[in-house]
Write a protein that holds these residues in place. Structure first.
Motif, PDB file in Angstrom:
ATOM      1  N   UNK A   1      95.094 -49.486  50.084  1.00 43.59           N
ATOM      2  CA  UNK A   1      95.594 -49.840  51.318  1.00 43.59           C
ATOM      3  C   UNK A   1      94.969 -49.628  52.470  1.00 43.59           C
ATOM      4  N   UNK A   2      94.013 -48.510  52.289  1.00 46.69           N
ATOM      5  CA  UNK A   2      93.237 -48.282  53.630  1.00 46.69           C
ATOM      6  C   UNK A   2      92.046 -47.706  53.372  1.00 46.69           C
ATOM      7  N   UNK A   3      90.789 -48.134  53.734  1.00 49.58           N
ATOM      8  CA  UNK A   3      89.511 -47.581  53.605  1.00 49.58           C
ATOM      9  C   UNK A   3      89.075 -47.301  55.029  1.00 49.58           C
ATOM     10  N   UNK A   4      88.354 -45.996  54.934  1.00 51.24           N
ATOM     11  CA  UNK A   4      88.023 -45.440  56.080  1.00 51.24           C
ATOM     12  C   UNK A   4      86.302 -45.417  55.719  1.00 51.24           C
ATOM     13  N   UNK A   5      85.606 -46.184  56.928  1.00 52.06           N
ATOM     14  CA  UNK A   5      84.173 -46.201  56.812  1.00 52.06           C
ATOM     15  C   UNK A   5      83.519 -45.371  57.897  1.00 52.06           C
ATOM     16  N   UNK A   6      82.632 -44.656  57.854  1.00 50.71           N
ATOM     17  CA  UNK A   6      82.090 -43.906  58.721  1.00 50.71           C
ATOM     18  C   UNK A   6      80.712 -44.387  58.952  1.00 50.71           C
ATOM     19  N   UNK A   7      80.192 -45.230  59.882  1.00 47.13           N
ATOM     20  CA  UNK A   7      78.961 -45.670  60.050  1.00 47.13           C
ATOM     21  C   UNK A   7      79.087 -47.063  59.665  1.00 47.13           C
ATOM     22  N   UNK A   8      79.560 -47.797  61.002  1.00 47.03           N
ATOM     23  CA  UNK A   8      79.646 -49.461  60.682  1.00 47.03           C
ATOM     24  C   UNK A   8      77.998 -50.252  60.720  1.00 47.03           C
ATOM     25  N   UNK A   9      77.149 -49.824  61.508  1.00 50.10           N
ATOM     26  CA  UNK A   9      76.000 -50.063  61.722  1.00 50.10           C
ATOM     27  C   UNK A   9      75.953 -51.879  61.701  1.00 50.10           C
ATOM     28  N   UNK A  10      75.102 -52.449  60.953  1.00 46.32           N
ATOM     29  CA  UNK A  10      75.174 -53.994  60.803  1.00 46.32           C
ATOM     30  C   UNK A  10      76.487 -54.730  60.350  1.00 46.32           C
ATOM     31  N   UNK A  11      77.189 -53.855  59.703  1.00 53.27           N
ATOM     32  CA  UNK A  11      78.477 -54.419  59.106  1.00 53.27           C
ATOM     33  C   UNK A  11      78.475 -54.897  57.903  1.00 53.27           C
ATOM     34  N   UNK A  12      77.358 -54.808  56.970  1.00 46.43           N
ATOM     35  CA  UNK A  12      77.060 -55.429  55.814  1.00 46.43           C
ATOM     36  C   UNK A  12      78.383 -54.527  54.661  1.00 46.43           C
ATOM     37  N   UNK A  13      78.122 -53.304  54.923  1.00 42.06           N
ATOM     38  CA  UNK A  13      79.133 -52.733  53.689  1.00 42.06           C
ATOM     39  C   UNK A  13      80.515 -52.938  54.011  1.00 42.06           C
ATOM     40  N   UNK A  14      81.109 -53.088  55.486  1.00 46.89           N
ATOM     41  CA  UNK A  14      82.251 -53.367  55.548  1.00 46.89           C
ATOM     42  C   UNK A  14      82.669 -54.734  55.092  1.00 46.89           C
TER      43      UNK A  14
END
Length: 249
Positions: A97-110
């Motif tokens: 329900x909630x994913x936290x990503x630390x380090x957006x960068x170019x956004x590919x992982x997101x």
């Protein structure tokens, strides 16, 4: 900076015996004397994710790269060797329900996680730079339109910023840490995440754990953990679980 200095020294002292597009120095360690090992949950989750990643395709995201990087566009679909399909598989298995990503960068992982995120799921990605100002960003305004993806500009390595978002972070089901990789910020984050009282047992994914500056951080981590580099990112992927303090206690 430290990683670049270390690599330069290593190249002089021990030249690489092979050639590749991208090379980094690392080290391997015995496992019997490690301070922590994998839990049964991590092992079972990993085997399921590996099978799922093998069936997962990210062809549509490959188009996003558009030749803007020094590596080939189809790298985002490479597996094993890259972590994008593994991240997408974890989303499919965990249904967070909630994913936290630390380090957006170019956004590919997101983007690879967003593709398989449920309609009522959320990804909150943290970075020091607004996504639209990041060089070679692959993100667009459309990616944020339905509210499932949101960026917060702030340094979670700072006490004030972390405390401001502590309630949100405590609700995370999946936390992907792809930050400074300097071995300093990651240790600060680990110490702060250990103190949170979680609503459920979150899974943490650390990127680049085989890079020189990350070796001691990963080795010293006392959480149940499992190195998934062979099925993730060539420079290191590790999954782990923090010690749990329930909000109910």
């Amino acid at each position: 900076m430290l990683n670049r200095v270390s690599s330069a020294v290593h190249r002089r002292l021990a030249p690489s015996p092979v050639d590749a597009r991208h090379m980094e120095y690392s080290m391997i360690y015995s496992e019997d004397d490690a301070v922590s090992h994998a839990s049964q949950r991590l092992i079972e989750l990993s085997t399921e994710a590996i099978v799922c990643a093998g069936r997962t395709k990210l062809d549509d995201l490959q188009i996003r790269l558009g030749g803007r990087f020094s590596y080939p566009d189809d790298l985002v679909n490479l597996w094993p060797g890259e972590h994008y399909r593994l991240l997408a598989a974890l989303i499919q298995i965990l249904n967070p329900q909630l994913v936290i990503e630390i380090g957006t960068a170019e956004g590919l992982s997101a983007l690879c996680m967003l593709k398989y995120l449920s309609r009522n799921g959320r990804i909150v990605t943290f970075d020091l730079v607004p996504w639209a100002q990041y060089p070679r960003t692959c993100l667009t305004e459309e990616d944020f339109r339905d509210g499932r993806l949101r960026q917060v500009v702030g340094d979670l390595g700072e006490d004030e910023i972390f405390e401001r978002h502590a309630e949100l972070l405590s609700k995370a089901n999946l936390v992907f840490i792809d930050a400074a990789k300097d071995g300093v910020l990651e240790r600060r984050l680990i110490a702060r995440f250990e103190k949170l009282r979680y609503e459920s047992k979150p899974l943490f994914v650390f990127d680049d754990i085989r890079l020189w500056n990350m070796l001691s951080t990963w080795r010293d981590l006392r959480w149940p953990k499992l190195d998934l580099t062979s099925f993730g990112h060539w420079c290191g992927t590790g999954i782990c679980e923090p010690p749990i303090t329930s909000l109910d206690t």
